[in-house]
Write an enzyme that holds these catalytic residues in place. Sequence first.
Site, short mmCIF file in Angstrom:
data_model
loop_
_atom_site.label_atom_id
_atom_site.label_comp_id
_atom_site.label_asym_id
_atom_site.label_seq_id
_atom_site.Cartn_x
_atom_site.Cartn_y
_atom_site.Cartn_z
N GLY A 284 12.58 13.07 15.23
CA GLY A 284 13.23 12.46 16.40
C GLY A 284 12.47 12.81 17.67
N ARG B 285 9.86 9.56 10.78
CA ARG B 285 10.27 10.51 9.73
C ARG B 285 9.63 9.96 8.46
NH1 ARG B 285 14.49 13.34 12.43
NH2 ARG B 285 15.79 12.02 13.77
N ASP C 222 12.59 21.11 12.88
CA ASP C 222 12.43 21.94 11.68
C ASP C 222 11.95 21.16 10.46
OD1 ASP C 222 14.83 20.64 11.51
OD2 ASP C 222 16.02 22.39 10.97
N THR D 11 12.80 18.90 20.22
CA THR D 11 14.04 18.27 19.76
C THR D 11 15.12 18.50 20.80
OG1 THR D 11 15.89 18.42 18.20
CG2 THR D 11 14.44 20.32 18.28
N ASP E 52 18.09 18.89 20.13
CA ASP E 52 19.17 19.68 19.52
C ASP E 52 19.11 21.18 19.85
OD1 ASP E 52 19.93 17.32 18.39
OD2 ASP E 52 19.26 17.80 16.36
N ASP F 246 17.88 23.53 18.20
CA ASP F 246 18.41 24.24 17.02
C ASP F 246 17.32 24.98 16.25
OD1 ASP F 246 17.11 21.97 16.21
OD2 ASP F 246 18.57 21.41 14.69
N ARG G 285 23.59 16.86 14.88
CA ARG G 285 24.08 16.74 13.49
C ARG G 285 24.52 18.09 12.96
NH1 ARG G 285 19.80 12.76 11.07
NH2 ARG G 285 18.46 14.40 11.84
#
Length: 328
Positions: free
Chosen positions: A15, A76, A107, A130, A132, A134, A176
Amino acid sequence: MSKNIKKIAVMTSGGDSPGMNAAIRSVVRTCAFHNIECVGIYRGYQGLIDGDFVEMTARSVSNIINKGGTILKSARCKLFRTPEGRNVAHKNLLKEGVEALIVIGGDGSFTGAMIFNQEYGYPVIGIPGTIDNDIYGTKYTLGYDTALNTVVDVIDKIRDTASSHNRLFFVEVMGRDAGHLALNAGVGAGAEEILIPEENLGLERLLESLERSRKSGKTSSIVVVAEGHKTGENVFGLAEYVEKNLPNYDIRVSVLGHLQRGGAPSCFDRVLASRMGVKAVESILEGKSNYMVGINNDTIVLTPLDQAIKGKSEIDADLLRVSDIMTI
Ligand code: F6P
């Protein structure tokens, strides 16, 4: 610094996130600074397999520091998950004379890079990009700060109309598996409740909280819901559940979606990208491989890729408490 490496490749994968262009620019210009050739790979691992390479110079990255998205495109790629796909990718890199690869992504992209390194001993360095946030080993990923500001800006606008109509809004934000964006944007935008994947307090508690706030005199509210929240309902199901149990509420749902991934990167993301790009290239020149570049305590650091992938980037428990106190 070692002089052995002559050519480095850079790609963006997974992403996209604001700040990826600034990181590409930094990698390309650091290569130019050290008199190393740099090639860009289009569409991440897919372009690596297809041999979709482009030569990059300091001038080919002019006027992109302020642009969202990624000039190298992103994808992706399922094929890179197979040994056959990775074999073609390896051959393409050798054919081009590329001696090290910098992957800007999340990741999933780092897992691909790590496996590639294990199979072929090929030098790889990751830059975390990203929204996120994360990834273990870095306090901030590229794009997170920009996305936070985007989400807060949009929720401010939703608040205007929520307040005019005395409504309750459920606002779904991306994430997510991680609630960093939801939690921080929720606190920043003054949300009534914040539902994140890391903490499931149940639907009963949501009803109690909304009832309490109505009784305390609040006439409108915002509930921020991370995509991956764990109540078992999607955001529309949540809204229906609350509507059924608290019929006094006039409820609307807003799913923010991919607008969160676009837009000009914030100054923070541009500076972070510039710092990370320099560190990525210079780490390769120092003979390092299989690391991710990150930032901790305002210092640019390296974390082994396997730790960055397996480690957990924990939610700030103190911020959860702050959020609870603010909703009194
Ligand atoms: O990982 C970044 C992210 O934006 C997540 O927050 C979101 O769940 C996902 O990507 C969406 O992916 P796609 O753009 O492939 O639908």
